[in-house]
Write an enzyme that holds these catalytic residues in place. Structure first.
Site, PDB file in Angstrom:
ATOM      1  N   TYR A 125      72.630  19.719 -20.853  1.00  0.00           N
ATOM      2  CA  TYR A 125      73.281  20.896 -20.275  1.00  0.00           C
ATOM      3  C   TYR A 125      74.339  21.373 -21.268  1.00  0.00           C
ATOM      4  O   TYR A 125      75.083  20.552 -21.823  1.00  0.00           O
ATOM      5  CB  TYR A 125      73.950  20.525 -18.945  1.00  0.00           C
ATOM      6  CG  TYR A 125      74.812  21.637 -18.381  1.00  0.00           C
ATOM      7  CD1 TYR A 125      74.265  22.584 -17.524  1.00  0.00           C
ATOM      8  CD2 TYR A 125      76.164  21.748 -18.726  1.00  0.00           C
ATOM      9  CE1 TYR A 125      75.043  23.617 -17.024  1.00  0.00           C
ATOM     10  CE2 TYR A 125      76.947  22.783 -18.232  1.00  0.00           C
ATOM     11  CZ  TYR A 125      76.376  23.708 -17.381  1.00  0.00           C
ATOM     12  OH  TYR A 125      77.137  24.734 -16.898  1.00  0.00           O
ATOM     13  N   GLU A 213      75.185  29.959 -20.130  1.00  0.00           N
ATOM     14  CA  GLU A 213      74.802  28.636 -19.635  1.00  0.00           C
ATOM     15  C   GLU A 213      73.365  28.345 -20.046  1.00  0.00           C
ATOM     16  O   GLU A 213      72.463  29.091 -19.694  1.00  0.00           O
ATOM     17  CB  GLU A 213      74.922  28.574 -18.107  1.00  0.00           C
ATOM     18  CG  GLU A 213      74.628  27.182 -17.565  1.00  0.00           C
ATOM     19  CD  GLU A 213      74.704  27.131 -16.047  1.00  0.00           C
ATOM     20  OE1 GLU A 213      75.605  26.476 -15.510  1.00  0.00           O
ATOM     21  OE2 GLU A 213      73.852  27.776 -15.395  1.00  0.00           O
TER      22      GLU A 213
END
Ligand code: GDP
Ligand code: MN
Length: 403
Positions: A125, A213
């Protein structure tokens, strides 16, 4: 402003961020050709078919009509059209869309990048966003990338690494290395990740974004680092200097009432309550929403008509509020500073007459310049509009009409 994954990936590519390549299609008929083009460019034989909606959780989400997931694998060129057909035109429900889901108009056909090799592919991530409390950008990263990052953040926040960027000196090489190291990378993958973070940071800054993101960032089995998913949040207040990015807006993804409000220069956010409100100034709008709450109601919206409210803006505001079937009462709360209260009152009366039948009670509170004159115009109009000058009177009147 939100944009689609395929658009976000296009931006990343332009800044030299390595991505999972793909081609977007708007109909299943185009799927085979698109997949062929992609196969020629990348050499891939497997494909991932990905619904393009402004919401995450697509991999686990379901298309209501076909029971397909929003992200599916096609293990041959022949499988692609069928998989696209099961997603496009359908309603995808994910944990971010709410139960009503979102209609899928476009599908991204991407190369499969989870191919086997010397090591297993690994998902990370990675995000960059503005830390408003610290007044600087922060890079967040985690080894626990993939589809359940919200749970990771809630249950094991220590697994999210944070690196704050000094706005004066910008991202430093040691910081990118620190993040890559914390992700357990070494050798070629480590170098690729440092390059990836730098390119991503450059893209984030240059586009005036408030969030990038990438979940997952993939380390492939041959140690390449790729963006497999991309969520980008552009700062609307900076779009005036990014005309090309402003064009990426997809209004079919937005609330129709919010789109209409935008066209009329109104700041409108739809909420779930029963009392519509029209206010000038964001601070007063917040205070008015508090008053509605204290009166036992719930705000149906936030609506700031701005400093120069006139008959047209008031009418546009009225029309938008009235389109919401939950609205049981409307509270207009205007402070006459730049705009005089009598002008607003005339605007309300005129708008009311133009719209015709309005079946919900309206309470108008005007305070400031010419407040008395404004109240008089409202009272003498003969319309079903109640005037209040003090906020506590307005609150009481909201209470009265709701009970
Ligand atoms: P999201 O669920 O909306 O966040 O959509 P993502 O783009 O993150 O995709 C969801 C999941 O699909 C990823 O976490 C991967 O596990 C999987 N996925 C994405 N691309 C590929 C691929 O190229 N091959 C395989 N096998 N899986 C993929
Ligand atoms: Mn994702």
């Amino acid at each position: 402003m939100n944009i689609h994954e395929y658009q976000a990936k296009e931006i990343l590519k332009n800044y030299g961020v390595a991505i999972q390549q793909g081609v977007v299609v708007e109909s299943p008929e185009k799927a085979t050709d698109a997949a062929k083009t992609l196969a020629d460019q990348t050499g891939t034989g497997w494909f991932v078919v990905k619904a393009q909606i402004h919401a995450g959780g697509r991999g686990k989400g379901k298309v209501q009509e076909t029971d397909s997931n929003g992200v599916v694998l096609a293990k041959s060129l022949e499988e692609v059209p069928e998989k696209v057909k099961n997603i496009i035109g359908g309603t995808l429900v994910t944990h971010q869309t709410g139960p009503q889901g979102k209609k899928v108009n476009k599908v991204l056909i991407a190369e499969d990048v989870y191919y086997p090799g010397e090591s297993d592919p690994k998902e990370f991530y990675l995000s960059i966003l503005l830390d408003r409390a610290k007044g600087c950008n922060v890079i967040m990263a985690s080894t626990e990338g993939g589809m359940d990052i919200e749970e990771v953040a809630a249950a094991t926040p220590e697994k999210i690494i944070k690196e704050w960027i000094d706005p004066g000196v910008g991202l430093q090489p040691f910081q990118a290395r620190k993040v890559a190291f914390a992700l357990g990378l070494e050798g070629k993958a480590m170098k690729e990740m440092v390059k990836f973070i730098f390119a991503l940071y450059k893209a984030y800054e240059s586009t005036d974004s408030s969030m990038f993101e990438i979940n997952p960032v993939l380390k492939t089995s041959d140690d390449k680092i790729l963006a497999v998913d991309a969520k980008v949040n552009l700062d609307e207040n900076a779009l005036y200097r990014h005309k090309d990015l402003a064009e990426l807006r997809d209004i079919t993804e937005e609330d129709p009432l919010e789109v209409e409000a935008g066209k009329n220069g109104l700041n409108y956010v739809k909420l779930d309550g029963n009392v519509g409100c029209m206010v000038n100034g964001a601070g007063l709008a917040m205070a008015t929403m508090d008053i509605i709450k204290l009166s036992g109601g719930d705000p149906a919206n936030f609506l700031d008509v701005g400093g120069g409210a006139n008959a047209e803006t008031v009418e546009a505001g009225f029309r938008i509020i009235l389109k919401d079937p939950n609205v049981k009462a409307i509270l207009i709360n205007i402070f006459g500073g730049i705009v005089r209260c009598d002008r607003v009152a005339s605007g309300v009366v005129e708008a009311y007459k133009n719209i015709g039948e309005i079946n919900v009670p309206i309470i108008v509170r005007l305070q400031g310049t010419n407040a008395e004159e404004g109240a008089k115009i409202i009272e003498e109009s003969g319309l079903q509009v109640t005037s209040a000058i003090l906020l506590k009177d307005a609150a009481q009147k909201v209470k009265d009409v709701l009970s």
